[in-house]
Design an enzyme around this catalytic site. Structure first.
Site, PDB file in Angstrom:
ATOM      1  N   THR A 178      -7.694 -32.303  15.253  1.00 54.98           N
ATOM      2  CA  THR A 178      -8.801 -32.970  15.359  1.00 54.98           C
ATOM      3  C   THR A 178      -9.955 -31.774  14.634  1.00 54.98           C
ATOM      4  O   THR A 178     -10.042 -30.831  15.322  1.00 54.98           O
ATOM      5  CB  THR A 178      -9.080 -33.079  16.874  1.00 54.98           C
ATOM      6  OG1 THR A 178      -8.422 -34.136  17.294  1.00 54.98           O
ATOM      7  CG2 THR A 178     -10.606 -34.007  16.894  1.00 54.98           C
TER       8      THR A 178
ATOM      9  N   LYS B 284     -11.559 -41.065  15.092  1.00 53.51           N
ATOM     10  CA  LYS B 284     -11.085 -40.289  16.053  1.00 53.51           C
ATOM     11  C   LYS B 284     -12.442 -39.581  17.139  1.00 53.51           C
ATOM     12  O   LYS B 284     -12.322 -39.885  18.190  1.00 53.51           O
ATOM     13  CB  LYS B 284     -10.295 -39.143  15.636  1.00 53.51           C
ATOM     14  CG  LYS B 284     -10.010 -38.199  16.810  1.00 53.51           C
ATOM     15  CD  LYS B 284      -9.028 -38.273  17.659  1.00 53.51           C
ATOM     16  CE  LYS B 284      -8.593 -37.041  18.890  1.00 53.51           C
ATOM     17  NZ  LYS B 284      -7.796 -37.349  19.734  1.00 53.51           N
TER      18      LYS B 284
ATOM     19  N   LYS C 253     -14.574 -29.202  22.429  1.00 56.10           N
ATOM     20  CA  LYS C 253     -14.292 -29.052  20.774  1.00 56.10           C
ATOM     21  C   LYS C 253     -14.540 -30.519  20.488  1.00 56.10           C
ATOM     22  O   LYS C 253     -15.248 -30.527  19.396  1.00 56.10           O
ATOM     23  CB  LYS C 253     -13.100 -28.695  20.515  1.00 56.10           C
ATOM     24  CG  LYS C 253     -13.003 -28.593  19.059  1.00 56.10           C
ATOM     25  CD  LYS C 253     -11.264 -28.438  18.529  1.00 56.10           C
ATOM     26  CE  LYS C 253     -10.559 -29.694  18.658  1.00 56.10           C
ATOM     27  NZ  LYS C 253      -9.345 -29.515  17.755  1.00 56.10           N
TER      28      LYS C 253
HETATM   29  P1  NAD Z   1      -1.944 -25.859  20.601  1.00 59.44           P
HETATM   30  O1  NAD Z   1      -2.962 -24.859  20.653  1.00 59.44           O
HETATM   31  O2  NAD Z   1      -1.178 -26.136  21.762  1.00 59.44           O
HETATM   32  O3  NAD Z   1      -1.258 -26.036  19.205  1.00 59.44           O
HETATM   33  C1  NAD Z   1      -1.867 -25.197  18.048  1.00 59.44           C
HETATM   34  C2  NAD Z   1      -0.579 -24.463  17.584  1.00 59.44           C
HETATM   35  O4  NAD Z   1      -1.237 -23.732  16.337  1.00 59.44           O
HETATM   36  C3  NAD Z   1      -0.383 -23.088  18.335  1.00 59.44           C
HETATM   37  O5  NAD Z   1       1.049 -23.036  18.864  1.00 59.44           O
HETATM   38  C4  NAD Z   1      -0.952 -22.038  17.277  1.00 59.44           C
HETATM   39  O6  NAD Z   1      -0.154 -20.800  17.815  1.00 59.44           O
HETATM   40  C5  NAD Z   1      -0.775 -22.639  16.010  1.00 59.44           C
HETATM   41  N1  NAD Z   1      -1.545 -21.835  15.075  1.00 59.44           N
HETATM   42  C6  NAD Z   1      -2.801 -21.510  14.957  1.00 59.44           C
HETATM   43  N2  NAD Z   1      -3.260 -20.822  13.971  1.00 59.44           N
HETATM   44  C7  NAD Z   1      -2.082 -21.109  12.990  1.00 59.44           C
HETATM   45  C8  NAD Z   1      -1.748 -20.703  11.646  1.00 59.44           C
HETATM   46  N3  NAD Z   1      -2.703 -20.083  10.929  1.00 59.44           N
HETATM   47  N4  NAD Z   1      -0.613 -20.830  11.231  1.00 59.44           N
HETATM   48  C9  NAD Z   1       0.488 -21.593  11.997  1.00 59.44           C
HETATM   49  N5  NAD Z   1       0.279 -21.883  13.148  1.00 59.44           N
HETATM   50  C10 NAD Z   1      -0.959 -21.668  13.744  1.00 59.44           C
HETATM   51  O7  NAD Z   1      -2.886 -27.100  20.464  1.00 59.44           O
HETATM   52  P2  NAD Z   1      -2.505 -28.737  20.726  1.00 59.44           P
HETATM   53  O8  NAD Z   1      -2.834 -29.316  22.013  1.00 59.44           O
HETATM   54  O9  NAD Z   1      -1.230 -28.955  20.188  1.00 59.44           O
HETATM   55  O10 NAD Z   1      -3.518 -29.438  19.748  1.00 59.44           O
HETATM   56  C11 NAD Z   1      -3.449 -29.525  18.077  1.00 59.44           C
HETATM   57  C12 NAD Z   1      -4.197 -30.424  17.580  1.00 59.44           C
HETATM   58  O11 NAD Z   1      -3.985 -31.718  17.972  1.00 59.44           O
HETATM   59  C13 NAD Z   1      -6.045 -29.995  17.777  1.00 59.44           C
HETATM   60  O12 NAD Z   1      -6.459 -30.090  16.853  1.00 59.44           O
HETATM   61  C14 NAD Z   1      -6.048 -31.010  18.946  1.00 59.44           C
HETATM   62  O13 NAD Z   1      -7.592 -31.203  19.132  1.00 59.44           O
HETATM   63  C15 NAD Z   1      -5.421 -32.272  18.556  1.00 59.44           C
HETATM   64  N6  NAD Z   1      -5.185 -32.993  19.539  1.00 59.44           N
HETATM   65  C16 NAD Z   1      -4.595 -32.654  20.857  1.00 59.44           C
HETATM   66  C17 NAD Z   1      -4.575 -33.467  21.864  1.00 59.44           C
HETATM   67  C18 NAD Z   1      -3.769 -32.862  23.238  1.00 59.44           C
HETATM   68  O14 NAD Z   1      -3.992 -33.599  24.375  1.00 59.44           O
HETATM   69  N7  NAD Z   1      -3.479 -31.594  23.231  1.00 59.44           N
HETATM   70  C19 NAD Z   1      -4.676 -34.825  21.755  1.00 59.44           C
HETATM   71  C20 NAD Z   1      -5.134 -35.443  20.535  1.00 59.44           C
HETATM   72  C21 NAD Z   1      -5.127 -34.353  19.500  1.00 59.44           C
END
Ligand code: NAD
Length: 311
Positions: A100, A175, A250
């Site tokens: 997102t 979204k 966010k």
């Molecule tokens: P998260 O923090 O668990 O996962 C993100 C991952 O990216 C982490 O493991 C982090 O180490 C990794 N990362 C960061 N920088 C990096 C880089 N330069 N190279 C490689 N890896 C890197 O977050 P999440 O909850 O999995 O969310 C991921 C995305 O999905 C976000 O944008 C969030 O807004 C979206 N989202 C989340 C949810 C939810 O309920 N958690 C729902 C819908 C959408």
């Protein structure tokens, strides 16, 4: 079956990538957090030591990264002349960002990809961590027609619903507008729940009424903020997060930015934002965003929340 590069194997990306492995694809993944990478390796993702190695030979590349700045840096490149993945992927690769992000970032990714002739799709998801594990996410796809068509087939193993929304950035627009409504209706269900309780109603009876009446909403059905009414409610577990306040803040900040840029007055959204910011300032950023219900009581208390018992 395709070779898929996956960058960001976190709470969403890890289980999503696992569904592609189950579907028979070869998934090569990278995460800066070795713990997350290790968890993904246990599901059959081939974990490599850097992002370039994950995407170089891939037919398709997915990103699932925390915030806009991460998508920009990973895909387009960093300020320190770090090369972005658009400069590394095969020219015929399809790149999908499931993160997102804000609309400007999504637009910048589309422009950077198009300038190299690479097909890019904004592919945000709804359905949370539970939906990522269940393979039942809603995908909102934005991009050129041939790219979104191919993307729709590719995301199928992770999806309950797939929408080809339209051209570049239309997926992220859907979204952000959806989540704006979610966070506003969250305020509404919080106030309704506390008012019903204050007027002496049995919370289960009121919940039964509202879910088949005009006050119905997704947060009412899923996050009803009174303990013991809805099994999925964070109020049953001291507001342990299903959707953290930080993540809600966010998403809503991106929606409000987009509204400002469009000349809109998103007043209810701003109120929701003020409540999330307050929770974060009070140190509750990692608790569930439905804890906003505590501001309905003038004393800042709410049933099911013991501030001294938070982990
Ligand atoms: P998260 O923090 O668990 O996962 C993100 C991952 O990216 C982490 O493991 C982090 O180490 C990794 N990362 C960061 N920088 C990096 C880089 N330069 N190279 C490689 N890896 C890197 O977050 P999440 O909850 O999995 O969310 C991921 C995305 O999905 C976000 O944008 C969030 O807004 C979206 N989202 C989340 C949810 C939810 O309920 N958690 C729902 C819908 C959408």
């Amino acid at each position: 079956m395709a070779v898929i590069g996956w960058i960001g194997l976190g709470h969403m990306g890890g289980p999503m990538a696992a569904h592609l492995v189950e579907a028979g694809h070869e998934v090569v993944g990278f995460d800066v957090d070795p713990g997350m990478a290790e968890r993904a390796a246990a599901t059959g993702v081939q974990v490599v030591q850097d992002a370039a190695a994950a995407v170089r030979d891939a037919d398709a590349v997915f990103t699932s990264l925390p915030r806009s700045e991460h998508s920009r840096e990973v895909l387009i490149g960093g300020p320190d002349e770090r090369i972005g993945l658009f400069a590394i992927v095969r020219p015929d690769a399809l790149v999908l960002d499931t993160s997102t992000v804000d609309v400007d970032t999504s637009r910048a990714c589309h422009d950077a990809a198009a300038s190299r002739g690479i097909r890019f799709v904004d592919a945000p998801v709804s359905g949370g961590i539970a939906g990522a594990h269940a393979g039942s996410l809603t995908f909102m796809l934005g991009g050129e027609q041939d790219a979104t068509g191919e993307a729709a087939a590719l995301v199928e193993p992770m999806a309950g619903h797939v929408f080809i929304v339209g051209g570049p950035t239309s997926g992220i627009a859907a979204k952000l507008a959806n989540n704006l409504m979610l966070f506003i209706t969250l305020q509404a269900s919080s106030e309704g729940a506390r008012l019903a309780e204050a007027l002496g109603l049995d919370p289960t009876v009121f919940h039964d009424i509202a879910t088949v009446s005009s006050g119905d909403s997704w947060p009412l059905r899923t996050w009803y903020p009174v303990p013991g009414v809805v099994p999925t409610s964070p109020a049953n577990r001291n507001f342990d997060a299903t959707f953290t306040t930080r993540l809600a803040e966010k998403d809503l900040s991106y929606a409000l930015e987009a509204g400002d840029a469009a000349g809109l007055d998103l007043a209810a959204g701003r109120l929701a934002m003020e409540r999330f910011t307050r929770l974060i300032d009070e140190g509750y950023g990692d608790l569930d965003c439905s804890l906003v219900v505590k501001y309905v009581g003038r004393d800042g208390r709410t049933p099911g929340f013991d501030p001294d018992a938070t982990g």
